[in-house]
Enzyme design. Structure first.
Site, short mmCIF file in Angstrom:
data_model
loop_
_atom_site.label_atom_id
_atom_site.label_comp_id
_atom_site.label_asym_id
_atom_site.label_seq_id
_atom_site.Cartn_x
_atom_site.Cartn_y
_atom_site.Cartn_z
N SER A 286 -24.09 -25.02 16.27
CA SER A 286 -24.35 -23.67 16.78
C SER A 286 -24.54 -23.75 18.29
O SER A 286 -24.91 -24.80 18.83
CB SER A 286 -25.63 -23.11 16.15
OG SER A 286 -26.05 -21.95 16.83
N TYR B 160 -34.57 -23.80 14.11
CA TYR B 160 -33.11 -23.73 13.94
C TYR B 160 -32.41 -24.55 15.04
O TYR B 160 -31.52 -25.36 14.76
CB TYR B 160 -32.66 -22.27 13.99
CG TYR B 160 -31.18 -22.05 13.76
CD1 TYR B 160 -30.63 -22.18 12.48
CD2 TYR B 160 -30.33 -21.70 14.81
CE1 TYR B 160 -29.28 -21.97 12.27
CE2 TYR B 160 -28.99 -21.49 14.60
CZ TYR B 160 -28.46 -21.62 13.33
OH TYR B 160 -27.11 -21.41 13.13
#
Ligand code: NAD
Length: 248
Positions: free
Chosen positions: A147, A160
Site C-alpha cells: 500500500s 496498517y
C-alpha cells in the site's frame, strides 16, 4: 495477440472482494487458471464463477477456502496445487484495515490481528510458494499487495502502515533471495481504491458525509479520482506475466 497469462497457474488470496476479485477475473481473462482463495466462501465462489465466465484460452478458476493465517493449510493447498497443475505465480492480496486511530489508542488485539493477516499471511504465502516456484524450469512470479501506506507517513493508519511497510521491504528480500532461481517478487502499492476496505476511510475524512469525504480524498490524486479495482488488477497481471521478466 497471445494471451498475457496463457497457460499460467496462479493462486490469489482474498479473492472474495475488492482487488482480489478483480485480479482473479482479470487473470482468467488473460488466460491463467486461477486458484481463488478466501475465508469468505460466498465471495470467493462468486469470484471464481465470474472468472470462469470471462476466462479465455485455457484460463479458468476454482475456489478453495483458505485463511492465510493458517500456515499448515496454506502449505497444504499450495503443495496440492503445485502437484496437480503446477504453480507459476501467487498474489498475496488478502488484507484488512483498522479504524483510524493514533498509535497509543490502538488496542493490542487489533495490532495482533492485523499483523497476523497482513504480515504473517504474506509470509505464509511466500514460504509455501517459493520452493515450487524455484523448482520450475521457467521460475515464477510473486506479487504482494502492499500500500501507499507502506512508505508514506499516514496519521491514524499506524498499525496498517506498520504491516504494509513490512510487506514492502520483505518483498525486496524475496526478490533478492530468489532471483537467481528465476523467481521475481514485486509489491504493488495502491493509493485509495473504492472497495469495502478503501471506503472505510471516507467516513474518517468526513464522519457526517462519507461521500464528501470520498470527494475530498479523490482530489488529492493527480487524476482527480480514487482507484478502481482494475487499476490494481492490470499492473498485477503485468507483474505476473513474462512481459515483466526483468521487473523484480
Ligand atoms: P476487501 O476488504 O474488499 O477484500 C479483502 C479480502 O480479504 C476479503 O474478501 C476478505 O474476506 C479477505 N480476507 C480477510 N482476512 C482474510 C484471511 N485471514 N484469510 C484469507 N482472506 C482474508 O479489501 P481490498 O481493498 O480489496 O484489499 C485487498 C488488499 O489491498 C489488502 O491487502 C489491502 O490492504 C490492499 N490495499 C487496499 C487499498 C484500498 O484502498 N482498497 C489500498 C492499498 C492497499
Amino acid at each position: 495477440m497471445s494471451l498475457r497469462l496463457a497457460g499460467m497457474s496462479v493462486l490469489v488470496t482474498g479473492s472474495g472482494s475488492g482487488l482480489g476479485k478483480k485480479i482473479t477475473t482479470r487473470a482468467a481473462s488473460a488466460g491463467a487458471f486461477v486458484i481463488a482463495t478466501d475465508i469468505d466462501e460466498d465471495g470467493g465462489e462468486e469470484a471464481a464463477t465470474a472468472a470462469e465466465n470471462v476466462a479465455e484460452g485455457a484460463g479458468g478458476a476454482t475456489f478453495h477456502p483458505l485463511d492465510v493465517t493458517d500456515a499448515g493449510a496454506f502449505h497444504n493447498l499450495v503443495d496440492t496445487v503445485a502437484e496437480e497443475r503446477g504453480l507459476d505465480g501467487i498474489v498475496n492480496n488478502a488484507g484488512i484495515g483498522h479504524p483510524p486511530n493514533l498509535t497509543e489508542d490502538v488496542p493490542m488485539s487489533t495490532l495482533d490481528h492485523i499483523l497476523d493477516i497482513n504480515v504473517r499471511g504474506v509470509w505464509n504465502g511466500c514460504q509455501a510458494a517459493l520452493p515450487h516456484l524455484k523448482n520450475n524450469a521457467d521460475g515464477g512470479s510473486i506479487v504482494n499487495v502492499a500500500s501507499l501506506a507502506g512508505f508514506l507517513g499516514m496519521p491514524q493508519q499506524s498499525a496498517y502502515s506498520l504491516t504494509k511497510g513490512a510487506v514492502l521491504n520483505y518483498t525486496r528480500v524475496v526478490a533478492a533471495e530468489a532471483g537467481r532461481d528465476g523467481v521475481r517478487a514485486n509489491a504493488v502499492c495502491p493509493g485509495i481504491v473504492d472497495t469495502p476496505l478503501g471506503s472505510q476511510l471516507f467516513s474518517s475524512v468526513d464522519p457526517e458525509d462519507p461521500e464528501a469525504g470520498k470527494e475530498k480524498l479523490a482530489k488529492q490524486y493527480p487524476m482527480g479520482r480514487l482507484g478502481e479495482p482494475d487499476d490494481v488488477a492490470a499492473p498485477t497481471c503485468f507483474l505476473l506475466s513474462d512481459e515483466a521478466s526483468w521487473v523484480s
